[in-house]
Design a protein around this motif. Sequence first.
Motif, PDB file in Angstrom:
ATOM      1  N   PRO A   1      84.878  52.344 143.225  1.00  0.00           N
ATOM      2  CA  PRO A   1      83.957  52.160 144.354  1.00  0.00           C
ATOM      3  C   PRO A   1      84.639  52.085 145.733  1.00  0.00           C
ATOM      4  O   PRO A   1      83.975  52.206 146.753  1.00  0.00           O
ATOM      5  CB  PRO A   1      83.260  50.833 144.046  1.00  0.00           C
ATOM      6  N   GLU A   2      85.953  51.903 145.781  1.00  0.00           N
ATOM      7  CA  GLU A   2      86.676  51.840 147.058  1.00  0.00           C
ATOM      8  C   GLU A   2      86.941  53.224 147.637  1.00  0.00           C
ATOM      9  O   GLU A   2      87.288  53.331 148.812  1.00  0.00           O
ATOM     10  CB  GLU A   2      88.004  51.105 146.882  1.00  0.00           C
ATOM     11  N   LEU A   3      86.795  54.286 146.849  1.00  0.00           N
ATOM     12  CA  LEU A   3      87.032  55.633 147.332  1.00  0.00           C
ATOM     13  C   LEU A   3      85.849  56.135 148.143  1.00  0.00           C
ATOM     14  O   LEU A   3      84.704  55.765 147.887  1.00  0.00           O
ATOM     15  CB  LEU A   3      87.280  56.587 146.156  1.00  0.00           C
TER      16      LEU A   3
ATOM     17  N   VAL B   1      78.325  59.027 147.742  1.00  0.00           N
ATOM     18  CA  VAL B   1      78.127  57.585 147.587  1.00  0.00           C
ATOM     19  C   VAL B   1      76.809  57.249 148.269  1.00  0.00           C
ATOM     20  O   VAL B   1      76.583  57.630 149.415  1.00  0.00           O
ATOM     21  CB  VAL B   1      79.283  56.785 148.233  1.00  0.00           C
ATOM     22  N   ALA B   2      75.938  56.571 147.567  1.00  0.00           N
ATOM     23  CA  ALA B   2      74.654  56.167 148.141  1.00  0.00           C
ATOM     24  C   ALA B   2      74.896  55.216 149.317  1.00  0.00           C
ATOM     25  O   ALA B   2      75.936  54.563 149.391  1.00  0.00           O
ATOM     26  CB  ALA B   2      73.802  55.497 147.080  1.00  0.00           C
ATOM     27  N   PRO B   3      73.952  55.126 150.250  1.00  0.00           N
ATOM     28  CA  PRO B   3      74.144  54.285 151.442  1.00  0.00           C
ATOM     29  C   PRO B   3      74.574  52.846 151.156  1.00  0.00           C
ATOM     30  O   PRO B   3      75.374  52.287 151.883  1.00  0.00           O
ATOM     31  CB  PRO B   3      72.772  54.313 152.113  1.00  0.00           C
TER      32      PRO B   3
ATOM     33  N   PRO C   1      74.188  54.358 143.457  1.00  0.00           N
ATOM     34  CA  PRO C   1      75.293  54.747 142.579  1.00  0.00           C
ATOM     35  C   PRO C   1      76.364  55.561 143.298  1.00  0.00           C
ATOM     36  O   PRO C   1      76.197  55.956 144.455  1.00  0.00           O
ATOM     37  CB  PRO C   1      74.602  55.604 141.521  1.00  0.00           C
ATOM     38  N   VAL C   2      77.426  55.827 142.560  1.00  0.00           N
ATOM     39  CA  VAL C   2      78.526  56.672 143.018  1.00  0.00           C
ATOM     40  C   VAL C   2      78.468  57.938 142.170  1.00  0.00           C
ATOM     41  O   VAL C   2      78.440  57.855 140.952  1.00  0.00           O
ATOM     42  CB  VAL C   2      79.886  55.971 142.807  1.00  0.00           C
TER      43      VAL C   2
ATOM     44  N   ALA D   1      81.482  51.519 137.762  1.00  0.00           N
ATOM     45  CA  ALA D   1      82.596  52.151 138.478  1.00  0.00           C
ATOM     46  C   ALA D   1      83.718  51.162 138.783  1.00  0.00           C
ATOM     47  O   ALA D   1      84.887  51.545 138.859  1.00  0.00           O
ATOM     48  CB  ALA D   1      82.091  52.783 139.774  1.00  0.00           C
ATOM     49  N   SER D   2      83.389  49.891 138.926  1.00  0.00           N
ATOM     50  CA  SER D   2      84.409  48.886 139.244  1.00  0.00           C
ATOM     51  C   SER D   2      85.371  48.625 138.088  1.00  0.00           C
ATOM     52  O   SER D   2      86.395  47.965 138.251  1.00  0.00           O
ATOM     53  CB  SER D   2      83.770  47.579 139.701  1.00  0.00           C
ATOM     54  N   HIS D   3      85.074  49.178 136.924  1.00  0.00           N
ATOM     55  CA  HIS D   3      85.958  49.034 135.752  1.00  0.00           C
ATOM     56  C   HIS D   3      86.991  50.157 135.675  1.00  0.00           C
ATOM     57  O   HIS D   3      87.780  50.182 134.728  1.00  0.00           O
ATOM     58  CB  HIS D   3      85.137  49.011 134.457  1.00  0.00           C
ATOM     59  N   ILE D   4      86.987  51.065 136.647  1.00  0.00           N
ATOM     60  CA  ILE D   4      87.881  52.225 136.606  1.00  0.00           C
ATOM     61  C   ILE D   4      88.936  52.076 137.694  1.00  0.00           C
ATOM     62  O   ILE D   4      88.628  52.102 138.891  1.00  0.00           O
ATOM     63  CB  ILE D   4      87.084  53.532 136.779  1.00  0.00           C
TER      64      ILE D   4
END
Length: 76
Positions: A7-9, A46-48, A52-53, A69-72
Amino acid sequence: MGEKILPELKRGEKGKVIKVTGEGPIYRRILDMGILRGVEIEVERVAPLGDPVEIRVKGYHLSLRKEEASHILLAV
C-alpha cells in the motif's frame, strides 16, 4: 534498494515480492493469487482513499483490499 509494503507504493511503481506475511485464509488467498516470493508487482491504480489497490502481477490485473495488500513486503 529499499523495502515497502504494497500500500505504500504509488501508481506506476514496481517491486519484487520479498515476503508474504499473515496467517490462515488471508495468507493462503494471497499465495493462491500467484503472489509469491520473487514475483514482480506493478501498481496500476489506487483508489482515492487507498482501498482497493489495483496491481498487475504475472500479466493479469488484480484488486486487493488495503488490509490484504499490507501483508505483501516488496523490494523497490
